[in-house]
Motif scaffolding. Structure first.
Motif, short mmCIF file in Angstrom:
data_model
loop_
_atom_site.label_atom_id
_atom_site.label_comp_id
_atom_site.label_asym_id
_atom_site.label_seq_id
_atom_site.Cartn_x
_atom_site.Cartn_y
_atom_site.Cartn_z
N LYS A 62 0.83 -1.21 0.00
CA LYS A 62 0.00 0.00 0.00
C LYS A 62 0.87 1.26 0.00
CE LYS A 62 -3.89 2.15 2.44
NZ LYS A 62 -4.81 2.03 3.60
N LYS A 63 1.94 1.23 0.77
CA LYS A 63 2.82 2.40 0.85
C LYS A 63 3.69 2.55 -0.40
CE LYS A 63 2.92 2.59 5.90
NZ LYS A 63 2.19 3.89 5.96
N GLN A 64 3.84 1.45 -1.17
CA GLN A 64 4.67 1.49 -2.38
C GLN A 64 3.86 1.74 -3.64
OE1 GLN A 64 6.57 -2.35 -2.13
NE2 GLN A 64 8.36 -1.53 -1.07
N LYS A 65 2.58 1.96 -3.49
CA LYS A 65 1.72 2.11 -4.66
C LYS A 65 2.21 3.25 -5.54
CE LYS A 65 -3.11 2.74 -6.00
NZ LYS A 65 -4.49 2.98 -5.50
N GLY A 66 2.37 2.95 -6.83
CA GLY A 66 2.71 3.99 -7.79
C GLY A 66 4.18 4.23 -8.04
N ILE A 67 5.07 3.36 -7.55
CA ILE A 67 6.50 3.61 -7.79
C ILE A 67 7.18 2.47 -8.55
CG2 ILE A 67 6.75 5.13 -5.80
CD1 ILE A 67 8.05 2.83 -4.28
N SER A 68 6.40 1.60 -9.16
CA SER A 68 6.97 0.52 -9.94
C SER A 68 7.26 0.98 -11.37
CB SER A 68 6.02 -0.68 -10.00
OG SER A 68 5.88 -1.27 -8.73
N VAL A 69 8.21 0.32 -12.00
CA VAL A 69 8.50 0.56 -13.42
C VAL A 69 7.44 -0.12 -14.26
CG1 VAL A 69 10.12 0.06 -15.29
CG2 VAL A 69 10.97 0.83 -13.07
N THR A 70 6.88 0.60 -15.21
CA THR A 70 5.86 0.02 -16.09
C THR A 70 6.18 0.34 -17.54
OG1 THR A 70 4.44 1.98 -15.99
CG2 THR A 70 4.08 0.28 -14.31
N PHE A 71 5.50 -0.37 -18.46
CA PHE A 71 5.63 -0.10 -19.90
C PHE A 71 4.29 0.38 -20.43
CE2 PHE A 71 8.84 -3.51 -19.29
CZ PHE A 71 9.95 -2.80 -19.67
N GLU A 72 4.34 1.25 -21.42
CA GLU A 72 3.11 1.70 -22.05
C GLU A 72 2.61 0.62 -23.01
OE1 GLU A 72 3.78 5.42 -23.91
OE2 GLU A 72 3.91 6.54 -22.02
N GLY A 73 1.29 0.55 -23.14
CA GLY A 73 0.70 -0.41 -24.05
C GLY A 73 0.49 -1.76 -23.41
N SER A 74 -0.18 -2.65 -24.13
CA SER A 74 -0.46 -3.99 -23.63
C SER A 74 0.67 -4.93 -24.02
CB SER A 74 -1.77 -4.51 -24.22
OG SER A 74 -1.63 -4.71 -25.62
#
Length: 566
Positions: A62-74
């Motif tokens: 919960k405290k780490q929400k929003g700080i992960s590396v992600t890729f755009e698109g599916s």
């Protein structure tokens, strides 16, 4: 080579949690590490421990929400780049494409007719992510100084995967972007979905898997924040539990062993493109060609254009598929449940029974398998049960009597009973043991079938119920088989039927038969062995006896505990 990777790190913002101080996070991580490093809970307390660990993990997530590396698109958006990258690296891409097969997910689809045993796929070493490539990467300095990474190549691969995912210029980005965004392994189950597995033989491994993953995460979080060799790693500011769970599941469902370049030993690897193949029954059709330095896969059977191309992952039970691959295989010809049996050391005849078993190459305490097919027990288990149920006189005959070696020789052969009484005892024992194991489940087979008819079940709930139903069906079959055999041998005894006697001329029958139960046990490699101590389970999958120039591959791990033991 297609569009460029667009990697972003989600920081605080819309939907993100409030900023957490490093000290607050480190305190939570330390608490998690301490909880996961505590002594094994007493019997019956494992679920309680799991709930406590999970609560801590959820607080961290919960405290780490929003700080992960992600890729755009599916994920599907990146398959074109994957195939283009593979082609540029020298892999084969002409006879297939990546397609969506509904409930089976993505897999390889033939774009032309492929004949059985035709070489249709090869992957050169330059495409593979290995422990060796991790050592030569930005992760190398930390690897050289951390004994856990050195001992556990699977963890090294997971961290390697995460580091490369953060690097916009990584050689492996086309592969990494093609991986699932999440998995269906029990690490992704909700708590109520895991609860459906209570009472099954899979639950100890599921709970242990979660505990070990949480312990590993806490250990490496602290290491990344404090070790000088980790100061330049891209993970330092965005190493979340969700990231680690994803990397661990990617490795757990995909890794395999390949030979090193000189062929002298093996190393762990992720094999792009090949790992898109889904599973079916059959034989291992993948090997490593050291001369051409590439993985090679031949067709399991004839495939027509537009058909899905399958491979065989290995002789895994459904429990192993669920725990380590995240799926239940309905037509699994190798499904089985474990049964641990042993001769009590307090038994008066223990020494004699242990000696007879030793001469047959069987431990006095061992984990066996009850199979879904016929016969439900192996030659080894039949031999063990015969010795387990022997009288003192029957034991003496096997040790000192005339033709004692022949008696040892035929212990695992169903054609040559020790005595009718012995057969009645062993099948009665098996019938009753299977019936007792069935009583440990909280639901019946009929109740599970009714639950599976509900249309609103989550995928994970359905898999959990399918697994526990499959276990029950095997136990029901074994119990019924035991009852049938007991009645058969009671009739033999009542009729006074003569016992079949082994003759030296029977050796051809024993050696050439395809029926496992007819093979002489001392000529067979023991398949079920006593489980190794946990500290010895750090080695990864693969047949250690394979020649170094050709290492057979199975998509899943042979040593199931090895991924998550820290």
């Amino acid at each position: 080579m297609g569009k460029k990777s667009r990697v972003k790190t989600q920081k605080s913002g819309s939907g993100a949690a409030a900023v957490v101080s490093p000290k607050e996070m480190m305190n939570l991580i330390s608490e998690l590490l301490q909880k996961c490093s505590s002594a094994t809970p007493s019997a019956g307390k494992e679920w309680e421990e799991y709930v406590q660990i999970r609560a801590l993990v959820e607080k961290i997530r919960k405290k780490q929400k929003g700080i992960s590396v992600t890729f755009e698109g599916s994920r599907e958006d990146h398959f074109t780049d994957l195939l283009s990258w593979a082609r540029d690296c020298g892999a084969s891409t002409d006879g297939f494409t990546v397609a969506n097969f509904g409930s089976e997910g993505f897999g390889l689809q033939a774009t032309k007719d492929i004949k059985a045993e035709e070489l249709f796929l090869w992957i050169p070493r330059k495409m593979l992510m290995t422990v060796e490539s991790a050592q030569n990467s930005i992760l190398g300095p930390l690897y050289s100084q951390d004994r856990i990474m050195q001992a556990m190549g699977n963890v090294t691969l997971a961290l390697h995967l995460l580091c490369e995912r953060c690097c916009p210029g990584s050689h492996w980005l086309p592969y990494i972007r093609s991986l699932p965004l999440e998995y269906d392994t029990p690490l992704y189950f909700q708590q109520d979905e895991v609860q459906l597995l209570l009472g099954t033989q899979a639950i100890p491994d599921v709970l242990s898997q979660y505990k070990n993953a949480a312990r590993q995460y806490a250990y490496f979080y602290k290491l990344l924040q404090t070790h000088p060799a980790a100061s330049k790693l891209p993970l330092k500011d965005s190493f979340t539990f969700d990231d680690f769970r994803w990397a661990v599941s990617s490795v757990m469902t995909r890794q395999n062993q390949i030979p090193t370049e000189d062929g002298s030993r093996v190393t762990l690897a992720l094999i792009p493109l090949w790992d898109m193949c889904n599973h079916t029954n059959g034989l291992i059709t993948t090997g490593y060609n050291l001369e051409d330095d590439r993985c090679e896969c031949v067709a399991l059977r004839d495939y027509k254009e537009n058909e899905q191309i399958y491979i065989f992952y290995g002789t895994r039970s459904n429990a192993e598929f669920v725990i380590h691959n995240g799926f239940f295989f309905q037509d699994n010809a190798h499904d089985r449940v474990k049964i641990k049996l042993g001769v009590s050391k307090s038994e008066r005849l223990y020494a004699m029974k242990a000696e007879v078993l030793a001469r047959a190459g069987i431990p006095a305490s061992c984990v066996f398998a009850l199979h879904c097919n016929e016969p439900p027990i192996s030659a080894q288990l039949l031999a063990f049960l015969r010795v387990f149920c022997m009288t003192e006189e029957e034991l003496k005959d096997c040790l000192l009597g005339e033709g004692a070696i022949n008696k040892i020789f035929t212990l695992g052969n169903s054609e040559f009973p020790v005595s009718w009484e012995n057969e009645i005892k062993l099948w009665t024992f098996l019938e009753n043991r299977a019936a007792l194991l069935l009583k440990t489940y909280k639901t019946s087979s009929e109740e599970d079938r009714s639950l599976l008819e509900k249309p609103d079940l989550t995928l994970h709930s359905r898999v959990a119920i399918q697994l526990r139903l499959a276990e029950k069906l095997i136990l029901e079959k074994v119990s019924a088989s035991g009852r049938e055999k007991r009645i058969q041998f009671e009739q033999k005894l009542e009729e006074g039927a003569p016992l079949p006697r082994y003759e030296e001329t029977d050796i051809a029958l024993l050696e050439n038969s395809d029926v496992e139960g007819k093979l002489p046990i001392i000529l067979r490699k023991l398949e079920e062995v006593e489980e190794a101590p946990e500290e010895d389970n750090r080695l990864m999958n693969g047949d250690k006896a394979q020649k170094p120039w050709k290492i057979k591959l199975s998509k899943i791990w042979t040593l199931r505990k090895s991924l998550l033991n820290l």
